[in-house]
Design an enzyme around this catalytic site. Structure first.
Site, PDB file in Angstrom:
ATOM      1  N   CYS A 336     -11.266   5.353   3.202  1.00 27.72           N
ATOM      2  CA  CYS A 336     -10.568   6.533   3.945  1.00 27.72           C
ATOM      3  C   CYS A 336     -11.496   6.634   5.233  1.00 27.72           C
ATOM      4  O   CYS A 336     -10.394   7.065   6.341  1.00 27.72           O
ATOM      5  CB  CYS A 336     -10.672   7.837   3.237  1.00 27.72           C
ATOM      6  N   ARG A 365     -19.134  -0.538  -5.041  1.00 25.54           N
ATOM      7  CA  ARG A 365     -19.538   0.504  -5.670  1.00 25.54           C
ATOM      8  C   ARG A 365     -20.750   0.350  -6.559  1.00 25.54           C
ATOM      9  O   ARG A 365     -20.411  -0.760  -7.346  1.00 25.54           O
ATOM     10  CB  ARG A 365     -18.531   1.219  -6.134  1.00 25.54           C
ATOM     11  N   GLN A 383      -8.799  -2.311  -3.660  1.00 23.83           N
ATOM     12  CA  GLN A 383      -7.860  -1.447  -3.849  1.00 23.83           C
ATOM     13  C   GLN A 383      -6.575  -1.448  -2.998  1.00 23.83           C
ATOM     14  O   GLN A 383      -6.535  -1.995  -2.019  1.00 23.83           O
ATOM     15  CB  GLN A 383      -8.391   0.247  -3.324  1.00 23.83           C
ATOM     16  N   ASP A 385      -5.011   0.436  -1.241  1.00 25.39           N
ATOM     17  CA  ASP A 385      -5.325   1.918  -0.827  1.00 25.39           C
ATOM     18  C   ASP A 385      -4.140   2.098   0.276  1.00 25.39           C
ATOM     19  O   ASP A 385      -3.869   1.369   0.827  1.00 25.39           O
ATOM     20  CB  ASP A 385      -6.584   1.747  -0.198  1.00 25.39           C
ATOM     21  N   HIS A 387      -3.432   5.833   3.243  1.00 24.47           N
ATOM     22  CA  HIS A 387      -3.725   6.997   3.650  1.00 24.47           C
ATOM     23  C   HIS A 387      -2.559   7.416   4.605  1.00 24.47           C
ATOM     24  O   HIS A 387      -2.053   6.752   5.413  1.00 24.47           O
ATOM     25  CB  HIS A 387      -4.840   7.008   4.621  1.00 24.47           C
ATOM     26  N   LYS A 467      -4.328  16.778  -6.935  1.00 23.34           N
ATOM     27  CA  LYS A 467      -3.781  15.332  -7.120  1.00 23.34           C
ATOM     28  C   LYS A 467      -2.884  15.225  -8.097  1.00 23.34           C
ATOM     29  O   LYS A 467      -2.675  16.046  -9.134  1.00 23.34           O
ATOM     30  CB  LYS A 467      -5.267  14.448  -7.443  1.00 23.34           C
ATOM     31  N   HIS A 513      -4.357  10.510   0.209  1.00 25.77           N
ATOM     32  CA  HIS A 513      -4.754   9.047  -0.188  1.00 25.77           C
ATOM     33  C   HIS A 513      -3.935   8.918  -1.525  1.00 25.77           C
ATOM     34  O   HIS A 513      -3.696   9.577  -2.301  1.00 25.77           O
ATOM     35  CB  HIS A 513      -6.400   9.343  -0.730  1.00 25.77           C
TER      36      HIS A 513
END
Length: 640
Positions: A336, A365, A383, A385, A387, A467, A513
């Site tokens: 992000c 991670r 990911q 991912d 945004h 979420k 996200h």
RNA sequence: GCCCCCUUAGCUCAGCGGUAGAGCAACUGAUUUGUAAUCAGUAGGUCGGCGGUUCAAAUCCGUCAGGGGGCUCCA
């Protein structure tokens, strides 16, 4: 006398009963299988034990093994019997809690350094069955707080004492079965007679109350059944699941591997990369057609950025750090912040919003060594991912878009059964109450408009926004959390994101996200277990394998291969000198969806013999052109 | 990270105090094969690493690494 309405196996019957007699009495008088097939009952107030007095209740739904609630009661009672069996061999063991779980039950016990080993399982099981088949009757007894405390103080059990101290003084109950007494709120079976089969499954360490600062207990997992046949059926299911283990399939299908040189970091093999890339290309195309733009942001970014985003403060334990020219940098655990930097490269107007930026971002991670599990829990993953930067007013329509997108992605893989959870404002939150209310309302409205069934998890949202989580069930009914949609009011502010509104003023955009598959690595793991390695044609690393009957037909096999190459299909030719039977065996073990056998007939006629694994059919003499055309048709990815 | 268990040939596994075995794979040769394993031979391992006990360790003990099952689904 009162007239009871009893529902059992879809039939309703009535029975007379006195309020001060236990429920099993009228059931027995009515000839119902109380305490055998009927395990417990339900009223509008909840579970009503068979041995509990009827009171003023008049309507009972009688529950048997097919009911989820009855299973819980069954396993809860089993946990007591297990504890009693264990105390028989380890009299000094201190009991803590022993709840039923989704599949079976456990008991957390402090063995003070003298814990059982798997070799002890058989004698525990034998003792368990001796006790359960006596049978033992479960008797509920209300006790005073003083009595409860005295009982466990005498047993020197600090855990139960701690539990009792937190209980309301006028609502403490013991359950007695045989010589065994346990602090317990119930409900329980009338007696242990129906518990006819048990398997102690495993031992595990478990912290008292799940907190690693607390003493570690030994958790004994077990499962019990009303018959040996059901136990065996369950064990077969476990075996089946073990065969579908993606770690095993990853090795068998030569997709990926793990090594001590990089614990938690997957090594992707050629075939695994075909799968990974095919998946990514498919999703990329889908997103580009859905109004997204692709970006890629650096893997290593200055530590200052992570301080600004709040990750340094809240997520440092999970991050890797490094240095460049003596300045501190960090490896990104999330994408992000990078995305916000791309946002900031231009002055954005409301006309630019919603701006949907996606990134197949590789994040690292630091997970605890003990939690690493194949592709399900790794230390580096990609990911899917994205945004979405939008105005508060756009939240609802963006969520609606996302719900459609998520649905169409999951459908593409045959994940028909889904659960959706909406998590709302937690106690600790940032942003205005007004913004939260608006955001939650937008999410709910979008979910309802889309006709999506969902459950609310109150207070379970992130501190920066509510979420939506998506869980799918695989072919073995196991649940996997995949996608998530998170609203974020915090990060845009932290990074000073702005857009110019219709009013000419600057405003702060909302950031959404979202990930649909979650991570490609984990998703491939789930997909492998879901399909048992029988990947759909469009994802199969090798779509067709050409098997020459003997060396004599290698020339024709090559010809077929060239045609496959031209047609853009993924193929292999088996050049080995084995007999056809063995080539078939190997191709089957590799789970190649299509096998084409070529020999004299085929070479002469320009055909192939098609063996279709997915359909379990065989067809000889298929003209090569037709076979290729048919295959090209079948390998199409789900439409985007 | 913590608890329990595991680590033997590329893979699957046997051996569990007396100095390393099988099947498959690999390689070589023979066989030229029609829908789930052709035959024969060859090669392959400081039994996860390190340390200890012992006349002797794959085997027992310790330690490190990696892997597996777990670590609130609350009396």
């Amino acid at each position: 006398m009162a007239l009871l309405t009893l529902r059992w196996q879809g039939k309703i019957q009535q029975a007379e009963a006195k309020p001060d007699e236990p429920l099993y009495a009228p059931l027995q008088r009515s000839g119902l299988p109380a305490g055998t097939e009927i395990l417990t009952a339900r009223t509008s107030k909840g579970i009503h034990e068979l041995q509990a007095l009827i009171g003023d209740a008049t309507e009972f739904e009688l529950l048997g093994w097919d009911s989820h609630e009855a299973k819980s009661v069954f396993w809860h009672s089993s946990a007591h019997i297990l504890a009693e069996a264990i105390l028989h061999f380890w009299p000094k063991a201190k009991l803590t809690i022993g709840p039923p779980i989704e599949n079976g039950f456990y008991y957390d016990i402090d063995f003070a350094g003298d814990a059982p080993t798997p070799e002890d399982f058989p004698r525990i099981e034998r003792r368990f069955l001796e006790l359960s088949q006596q049978p033992e009757y479960f008797v509920r007894r209300k006790v005073s707080k003083e009595e409860a405390l005295a009982h466990y103080t005498a047993l020197q059990n600090p855990y139960k004492v701690e539990l009792i101290q937190e209980l309301p003084p006028d609502d403490i109950t013991f359950y007695e079965s045989g010589d065994f007494v346990d602090l317990c709120k119930g409900p329980h079976l009338w007696h242990s007679g129906p518990i006819k089969a048990v398997k102690v499954l495993s031992l595990a360490g478990a912290y008292w109350r799940g907190d690693s600062r607390n003493p570690q207990l030994t958790r004994v997992y077990a499962i019990s059944f009303p018959s040996q046949a059901l136990l065996e059926e369950h064990l077969r299911l476990l075996e089946e699941a073990a065969k579908r283990d993606h770690r095993l399939l990853g090795k068998q299908l030569d997709l990926f591997s793990f090594h001590e040189e990089g614990p938690g970091f997957p090594f992707w093999h050629p075939k695994g990369m075909v799968l990974m890339n095919t998946l990514q290309e498919w999703l990329r195309r889908k997103l580009l057609r859905s109004g997204y733009h692709e970006i890629k942001t650096p893997i290593i970014l200055t530590q200052r950025l992570w301080e600004q985003s709040g990750h340094y403060e809240n997520y440092r334990e999970n991050m890797y750090f490094t240095q460049i020219d003596e300045a501190p940098f960090a490896v990104k655990p999330m994408n992000c912040p990078g995305s916000t930097i791309v946002y900031r490269t231009q002055l954005r107007s409301y006309r630019d919003l919603p701006l949907r930026l996606f990134e197949f971002g590789l994040v690292h991670r630091h997970e605890l060594s003990g939690v690493l599990t194949g592709l399900f829990r790794v230390r580096a993953f990609t990911q899917d991912d994205a945004h979405i930067f939008c105005t508060p007013e756009q939240i609802q329509s963006e969520i609606a878009n996302l719900l459609r997108l998520v649905e169409s992605v999951y459908n593409a893989f045959g994940f028909q059964q889904r659960e959706v959870y909406l998590s709302t404002r937690p106690e600790k939150y940032i942003g205005s109450l007004e913004l939260w209310n608006q955001a939650e309302a937008s999410l709910e409205a979008a979910l309802q408009a889309a006709g999506v069934l969902y459950q609310v998890n109150p207070g379970d949202g992130a501190f920066y926004g509510p979420k939506i989580d998506f869980i799918v069930r695989d072919s073995l009914q196991r649940r996997w959390q995949l996608g998530t949609i998170q609203l974020d009011f915090s990060m845009p502010r932290r990074f000073g994101l702005e857009y110019v509104g219709t009013d000419g003023q600057t405003h702060v955009p909302v950031m959404i996200h979202r990930a649909i598959l979650g991570s490609f690595e984990r998703f491939i793991g789930v997909l492998l277990e879901h399909t048992g390695g029988e990947l759909p044609l469009w994802l199969a690393p090798v779509q067709v394998k050409v098997l020459p009957v003997s060396d004599k037909f290698l020339g024709y096999a090559q010809e077929v291969a060239q045609r496959l190459e031209k047609a853009g299909l993924r193929y292999e030719v088996d050049f080995s000198q084995e007999k056809l039977g063995k080539k078939i065996l190997f191709a089957e073990q590799e789970k190649v969806p299509m096998i084409w056998v070529v020999g004299a007939k085929e070479a002469e006629q320009g055909t192939v013999a098609v063996r279709d694994r997915t359909q379990r059919t065989q067809e000889e003499g298929v003209p090569l052109d037709a076979a290729i055309a048919a295959l090209q048709e079948k390998v199409q990815s789900p439409h985007v």
